[in-house]
Scaffold this motif. Structure first.
Motif, PDB file in Angstrom:
ATOM      1  N   UNK A   1     -16.921   1.243   8.565  1.00  0.00           N
ATOM      2  CA  UNK A   1     -17.408   1.364   9.946  1.00  0.00           C
ATOM      3  C   UNK A   1     -16.445   2.117  10.857  1.00  0.00           C
ATOM      4  N   UNK A   2     -15.249   2.466  10.361  1.00  0.00           N
ATOM      5  CA  UNK A   2     -14.275   3.123  11.252  1.00  0.00           C
ATOM      6  C   UNK A   2     -14.078   4.583  10.847  1.00  0.00           C
ATOM      7  N   UNK A   3     -13.620   5.369  11.810  1.00  0.00           N
ATOM      8  CA  UNK A   3     -13.372   6.798  11.589  1.00  0.00           C
ATOM      9  C   UNK A   3     -11.937   6.963  11.058  1.00  0.00           C
ATOM     10  N   UNK A   4     -11.845   7.454   9.838  1.00  0.00           N
ATOM     11  CA  UNK A   4     -10.524   7.567   9.198  1.00  0.00           C
ATOM     12  C   UNK A   4      -9.958   8.986   9.274  1.00  0.00           C
ATOM     13  N   UNK A   5     -10.530   9.822  10.164  1.00  0.00           N
ATOM     14  CA  UNK A   5     -10.125  11.236  10.153  1.00  0.00           C
ATOM     15  C   UNK A   5      -8.686  11.437  10.642  1.00  0.00           C
ATOM     16  N   UNK A   6      -8.118  10.457  11.341  1.00  0.00           N
ATOM     17  CA  UNK A   6      -6.736  10.605  11.823  1.00  0.00           C
ATOM     18  C   UNK A   6      -5.733   9.839  10.963  1.00  0.00           C
ATOM     19  N   UNK A   7      -6.161   9.435   9.775  1.00  0.00           N
ATOM     20  CA  UNK A   7      -5.285   8.656   8.875  1.00  0.00           C
ATOM     21  C   UNK A   7      -5.139   9.438   7.569  1.00  0.00           C
ATOM     22  N   UNK A   8      -3.923   9.870   7.272  1.00  0.00           N
ATOM     23  CA  UNK A   8      -3.709  10.760   6.119  1.00  0.00           C
ATOM     24  C   UNK A   8      -2.668  10.164   5.184  1.00  0.00           C
ATOM     25  N   UNK A   9      -3.029  10.127   3.908  1.00  0.00           N
ATOM     26  CA  UNK A   9      -2.093   9.627   2.901  1.00  0.00           C
ATOM     27  C   UNK A   9      -0.828  10.478   2.927  1.00  0.00           C
ATOM     28  N   UNK A  10       0.318   9.843   3.000  1.00  0.00           N
ATOM     29  CA  UNK A  10       1.589  10.577   2.979  1.00  0.00           C
ATOM     30  C   UNK A  10       1.832  11.060   1.554  1.00  0.00           C
ATOM     31  N   UNK A  11       2.071  12.337   1.408  1.00  0.00           N
ATOM     32  CA  UNK A  11       2.261  12.880   0.069  1.00  0.00           C
ATOM     33  C   UNK A  11       3.578  12.357  -0.520  1.00  0.00           C
ATOM     34  N   UNK A  12       3.553  12.160  -1.806  1.00  0.00           N
ATOM     35  CA  UNK A  12       4.783  11.788  -2.527  1.00  0.00           C
ATOM     36  C   UNK A  12       5.188  10.346  -2.343  1.00  0.00           C
ATOM     37  N   UNK A  13       4.204   9.455  -2.070  1.00  0.00           N
ATOM     38  CA  UNK A  13       4.584   8.034  -2.015  1.00  0.00           C
ATOM     39  C   UNK A  13       3.687   7.188  -2.901  1.00  0.00           C
TER      40      UNK A  13
ATOM     41  N   UNK B   1       0.847  -1.202   0.000  1.00  0.00           N
ATOM     42  CA  UNK B   1       0.000   0.000   0.000  1.00  0.00           C
ATOM     43  C   UNK B   1       0.875   1.243   0.000  1.00  0.00           C
ATOM     44  N   UNK B   2       0.224   2.384  -0.073  1.00  0.00           N
ATOM     45  CA  UNK B   2       0.893   3.655   0.205  1.00  0.00           C
ATOM     46  C   UNK B   2       1.184   3.726   1.708  1.00  0.00           C
ATOM     47  N   UNK B   3       1.972   4.739   2.083  1.00  0.00           N
ATOM     48  CA  UNK B   3       2.183   5.011   3.516  1.00  0.00           C
ATOM     49  C   UNK B   3       1.168   6.048   3.985  1.00  0.00           C
ATOM     50  N   UNK B   4       0.753   5.902   5.222  1.00  0.00           N
ATOM     51  CA  UNK B   4      -0.206   6.836   5.826  1.00  0.00           C
ATOM     52  C   UNK B   4       0.372   7.373   7.133  1.00  0.00           C
ATOM     53  N   UNK B   5       0.232   8.679   7.317  1.00  0.00           N
ATOM     54  CA  UNK B   5       0.615   9.279   8.598  1.00  0.00           C
ATOM     55  C   UNK B   5      -0.619   9.199   9.497  1.00  0.00           C
ATOM     56  N   UNK B   6      -0.458   8.634  10.680  1.00  0.00           N
ATOM     57  CA  UNK B   6      -1.632   8.343  11.506  1.00  0.00           C
ATOM     58  C   UNK B   6      -1.407   8.795  12.941  1.00  0.00           C
ATOM     59  N   UNK B   7      -2.465   9.275  13.556  1.00  0.00           N
ATOM     60  CA  UNK B   7      -2.371   9.683  14.958  1.00  0.00           C
ATOM     61  C   UNK B   7      -2.274   8.410  15.805  1.00  0.00           C
ATOM     62  N   UNK B   8      -1.383   8.455  16.813  1.00  0.00           N
ATOM     63  CA  UNK B   8      -1.168   7.251  17.625  1.00  0.00           C
ATOM     64  C   UNK B   8      -2.414   6.891  18.417  1.00  0.00           C
ATOM     65  N   UNK B   9      -2.740   5.627  18.401  1.00  0.00           N
ATOM     66  CA  UNK B   9      -3.789   5.076  19.252  1.00  0.00           C
ATOM     67  C   UNK B   9      -3.073   4.517  20.479  1.00  0.00           C
ATOM     68  N   UNK B  10      -3.579   4.794  21.674  1.00  0.00           N
ATOM     69  CA  UNK B  10      -2.926   4.303  22.887  1.00  0.00           C
ATOM     70  C   UNK B  10      -2.272   5.441  23.643  1.00  0.00           C
ATOM     71  N   UNK B  11      -1.213   5.125  24.410  1.00  0.00           N
ATOM     72  CA  UNK B  11      -0.582   6.169  25.222  1.00  0.00           C
ATOM     73  C   UNK B  11      -0.048   7.306  24.351  1.00  0.00           C
ATOM     74  N   UNK B  12       0.062   8.535  24.905  1.00  0.00           N
ATOM     75  CA  UNK B  12       0.571   9.660  24.121  1.00  0.00           C
ATOM     76  C   UNK B  12       1.956   9.342  23.568  1.00  0.00           C
TER      77      UNK B  12
END
Ligand SMILES: Nc1ncnc2c1ncn2[C@@H]1O[C@H](COP(=O)(O)OP(=O)(O)OP(=O)(O)O)[C@@H](O)[C@H]1O
Ligand SMILES: Nc1nc2c(c(=O)[nH]1)N=C(CO)CN2
Length: 210
Positions: free
Chosen positions: A198-210, A87-98
């Motif tokens: 069924x999932x919220x994808x608002x914290x998952x962003x396609x990494x540009x240039x990949x 797949x492409x790479x996605x920049x994603x907000x961490x789930x779990x501890x900060x």
């Protein structure tokens, strides 16, 4: 142990099985063709040949993109593994501890390995890339999760397939849907593209240039 066989003769469901739950049914020999261990049938079971698997990759320490690219190259060079799609790479907000954001992606592979052997290879590659196990869900240089192995369900103490978190994780389902949207997740019976809805994808962003 409870099991049955799919149309290829694979053990399809394993519950309460030990680490070697599958290999109790199959013996190994290296003498037949090729570089890969061949699984010879016992009790008239057909020979296990190939399986399609899906992995999730993640990193949030170091140069994550370089680490993930190198991990894919290592997987592709591992005997018994051939890379099918990535797949492409996605920049994603961490789930779990900060902790810092992750870079996530998925691959599909053809493997000539049983699930436990594949897990061992993945753990070895994680260690190669400096993975040190600390807190659960904590930051890491490389995380390799075994998501799917054909339509098998495995419930061993050290290995659950499908990966139990995958159905709820947008950072897994979005990249996986890019390369395997019509794969049925065998516990829910849903296609990956249906689980994705069924999932919220608002914290998952396609990494540009990949
Ligand atoms: N499907 C699977 N893929 C990878 N590891 C698994 C799987 N099922 C069970 N495990 C076990 O989980 C351990 C890895 O735990 P790890 O520290 O990576 O968990 P985590 O990544 O923090 O959490 P999570 O697995 O929910 O993403 C492995 O040593 C392995 O025995
Ligand atoms: N966004 C994101 N969050 C996580 C991830 C991950 O790969 N991506 N992995 C974790 C431990 O497996 C915990 N949290």
């Amino acid at each position: 142990m409870f099991f049955r066989f799919n149309e290829l003769g694979f053990v399809k469901i394993l519950q309460d099985s030990s680490v070697f739950g599958i290999s109790k049914l199959l013996t190994f020999t290296k003498k037949s063709a090729g570089e890969y261990p061949q699984k010879q049938p016992e009790n008239g079971l057909p020979k296990v040949k190939r399986a399609k698997t899906a992995l999730a990759l993640g990193s949030n320490m170091g140069d994550s993109q370089a680490i993930l690219e190198a991990a894919i190259a290592t997987l592709a060079q591992t005997p018994g593994i051939s890379l099918e799609a990535r797949s492409s790479w996605y920049k994603t907000k961490a789930v779990g501890p900060p902790q810092p954001d992750y870079l996530n992606g998925c691959v599909t592979l053809q493997v000539e390995m049983l699930p436990q052997e594949l897990l061992e290879s993945l753990l070895k590659i994680e260690r190669q890339f400096g993975r040190v196990r600390q807190e659960r869900w904590g930051p890491r240089t490389l995380d390799l999760d075994l998501l799917l192995y054909d339509d098998f369900i495995v419930d061993a103490p050290n290995l659950q397939i499908p990966h139990p978190g995958m159905r709820d994780r947008a950072f897994v389902l979005l990249p996986l849907a890019e390369i395997a949207s019509d794969w049925v997740e065998p516990v829910s019976g849903c296609l990956i593209k249906e689980l994705l809805k069924k999932v919220d994808c608002s914290d998952v962003h396609l990494l540009m240039g990949n």
